[in-house]
Scaffold this active site. Structure first.
Site, short mmCIF file in Angstrom:
data_model
loop_
_atom_site.label_atom_id
_atom_site.label_comp_id
_atom_site.label_asym_id
_atom_site.label_seq_id
_atom_site.Cartn_x
_atom_site.Cartn_y
_atom_site.Cartn_z
N ASP A 243 81.81 75.77 47.15
CA ASP A 243 82.40 74.44 47.31
C ASP A 243 82.70 73.71 46.00
O ASP A 243 82.67 72.49 45.94
CB ASP A 243 81.45 73.59 48.15
CG ASP A 243 80.02 73.63 47.63
OD1 ASP A 243 79.84 73.94 46.44
OD2 ASP A 243 79.08 73.37 48.41
N GLU B 219 79.56 82.20 51.69
CA GLU B 219 78.74 81.01 51.97
C GLU B 219 79.57 79.98 52.75
O GLU B 219 79.65 78.80 52.39
CB GLU B 219 78.19 80.41 50.68
CG GLU B 219 76.97 79.53 50.92
CD GLU B 219 76.35 79.04 49.62
OE1 GLU B 219 75.54 79.79 49.04
OE2 GLU B 219 76.68 77.94 49.17
N GLU C 65 81.69 68.21 47.03
CA GLU C 65 81.58 69.57 47.57
C GLU C 65 81.86 69.66 49.07
O GLU C 65 82.42 70.64 49.54
CB GLU C 65 80.19 70.15 47.27
CG GLU C 65 79.96 70.49 45.80
CD GLU C 65 79.57 69.30 44.94
OE1 GLU C 65 79.38 68.18 45.49
OE2 GLU C 65 79.46 69.46 43.71
N HIS D 233 71.05 67.66 39.12
CA HIS D 233 72.39 67.61 38.51
C HIS D 233 73.48 67.03 39.41
O HIS D 233 74.62 66.88 39.00
CB HIS D 233 72.83 69.01 38.08
CG HIS D 233 73.27 69.86 39.24
ND1 HIS D 233 72.38 70.54 40.04
CD2 HIS D 233 74.49 70.11 39.75
CE1 HIS D 233 73.05 71.18 40.97
NE2 HIS D 233 74.33 70.94 40.83
N ARG E 38 76.26 65.02 41.44
CA ARG E 38 77.02 63.80 41.16
C ARG E 38 76.55 62.60 41.99
O ARG E 38 76.51 61.49 41.50
CB ARG E 38 78.51 64.03 41.45
CG ARG E 38 79.25 64.70 40.32
CD ARG E 38 80.71 64.91 40.69
NE ARG E 38 81.52 65.23 39.53
CZ ARG E 38 81.52 66.39 38.89
NH1 ARG E 38 80.74 67.37 39.30
NH2 ARG E 38 82.28 66.58 37.84
N HIS F 156 70.59 70.28 32.87
CA HIS F 156 72.03 70.58 33.04
C HIS F 156 72.81 69.97 31.88
O HIS F 156 72.42 68.93 31.34
CB HIS F 156 72.48 69.99 34.38
CG HIS F 156 73.83 70.43 34.86
ND1 HIS F 156 75.01 70.01 34.27
CD2 HIS F 156 74.22 71.24 35.87
CE1 HIS F 156 76.05 70.55 34.92
NE2 HIS F 156 75.58 71.31 35.89
#
Ligand code: UD1
Ligand code: UDP
Length: 385
Positions: A97, A119, A133, A215, A217, A248
């Site tokens: 994604d 997936e 995503e 990490h 968003r 990250h």
């Protein structure tokens, strides 16, 4: 007839989960296999590819100018269009994604190239979480001819959305294959463990170890700050615990993490780790705290409890089987669950003995066999017409 399969990835988790497919495809004399990296992640991707000894045939080399999401999608789309025009794949594989996945999906759809989505079917049905995503994977679903679902629940999501049953295959998650391959490599090459022991000699055998990553968003800002403050309090209150945090490379992560956590003596902020070191650190840890998707899947593969630093997970299987527990970004909840796990009582035992819902570590083989069979059938049909 030789079939031409193209595998596209751009970020660290895509590479980890596509690597087992690439390795299996390369072993198959009936397949021509081309590997394309968009380079969405540069440093973090190279670390992963080294672990699997995979080298892309082409690197779209996006990241020199560090584009934003639309830049990544726009640039990848144009470069993929030319690559597909030049190489005429029989089938393209994309995973998950990410911005790279979205670009591959749009490109294949517009060019009428069959797409296999690895997936497939993960959903929260909340476009804000995970952002962006949830949108990307729905588009990938619309564009794909074959949907490789890790679990029955993922398949049911796609059935409800109207996908035809004969395009859906429940095959497990290729991350279990990745973990298996890396564990085999570590047990064969003793130098990997020796190097790890040297690098991580700050972890003493009596230490309790928590492995931490964040990490996403949707966690940026207040949520990230709360998570860091909870971690800081846990570390200060429990000096016998070491918290290891490979940070990250996103500046939106690094800045609050460094501001809040850098001076705490038992918190070890590290650069992102190569996959071999990360797996060994995983095994050395008592449990994991994370907002990562892939790490939620690795936890039951390695029998480690996972504390999920998110409000919602598109991997409900981890929670249903008992391997994971959702704590969001509430400081009190994070501290309460962490303290309970550090006691190593019934919660710890239940979480570390949960069944792995993501398959047997041989998903890649199943995926390739299904694709070869289906493409053969459609070629036969075409030659009859
Ligand atoms: C991306 C994926 C996310 C996945 C995550 C895995 C999208 C929309 N999101 O998010 O689903 O969970 O990867 O980590 O594609 N950076 C570097 N070097 C690297 C990698 C990242 O410097 O090797 C820094 C850059 O400043 C970059 C920022 O991290 O701008 C964010 O990277 P990006 O690929 O845009 O998104 P991720 O947050 O990593
Ligand atoms: N990982 C790694 N090194 C690190 C942190 C994570 O190799 O320092 C691996 C981890 O084992 C997992 C994958 O990266 O397989 C997860 O990537 P990430 O959390 O960035 O993305 P997500 O899975 O959330 O999309």
């Amino acid at each position: 007839m030789i079939q031409k399969f193209v595998f596209v990835f751009g970020t660290r988790p895509e590479a980890i989960k596509i690597a087992p497919l690439v390795l299996a495809a390369k072993d198959d004399p009936n397949l021509e296999c081309l590997i394309v990296s968009t380079g969405q992640h540069r440093e973090m991707l190279d670390q992963v590819l080294d672990a699997f000894a995979i080298k892309p045939d082409i690197d779209l080399d996006l990241i020199n100018s560090r584009p934003n999401l639309n830049g990544i999608i726009g640039q990848s789309l144009l470069k993929l269009d030319k690559f597909f025009e030049d190489h005429k794949p029989d089938l393209v594989f994309a995973h998950g994604d990410t911005a790279t996945t979205l670009a591959v999906s749009l490109c294949c759809f517009n060019k009428k190239i069959p797409l296999a989505h690895i997936e497939a079917g993960l959903r929260t049905y909340d476009l804000e979480s995970p952002f962006p995503e949830e949108f990307n994977r729905r588009v990938a679903g619309l564009a794909s001819k074959y949907h490789f679902c890790p679990t029955q629940l993922a398949k049911e999501n796609l059935v409800r959305e109207g996908c035809s049953e004969n395009s859906l295959f429940v095959v497990g998650n290729t991350i279990v294959d990745a973990v298996r391959i890396i564990e085999e490599k570590i047990s064969k090459e003793k130098s990997i463990q020796n190097k790890f022991d040297e690098k991580f000699s700050f972890l003493k055998s009596s230490d309790k170890v928590i492995l931490l990553t964040v990490h996403r968003r949707e966690s940026f800002g207040e949520k990230m700050k709360n998570i860091c403050l909870a971690i800081k309090e846990i570390a200060i209150e429990q000096p016998n615990v070491k918290i290891v945090f490979p940070v990250h490379l996103n500046p939106n992560v690094r800045s609050p993490v460094n501001d809040i956590l850098k001076d705490v003596i038992n918190i070890h902020l590290l650069e992102p780790l190569g996959y071999l070191d990360f797996m060994l650190l995983f095994k050395r840890s008592d449990f994991i705290m994370t907002d990562s998707g892939g790490i939620q899947e690795e936890a039951p593969s390695l029998s480690k409890p996972v504390v999920i630093l998110r409000e919602v997970s598109e991997r409900p299987e981890v929670i249903q089987t008992g391997a994971g527990i959702l704590v969001g970004s509430s400081k009190n909840k994070i501290k309460q669950v962490t303290n309970e796990l550090l006691q190593r009582g019934p919660l710890f035992d239940k979480m570390s003995s949960a069944k792995n819902p993501f398959g047997d570590g041989y998903s890649s083989k199943k995926i390739l066999e299904i694709c070869k069979k289906h493409l053969d059938k459609s070629n036969e049909k075409r030659s009859e017409q």
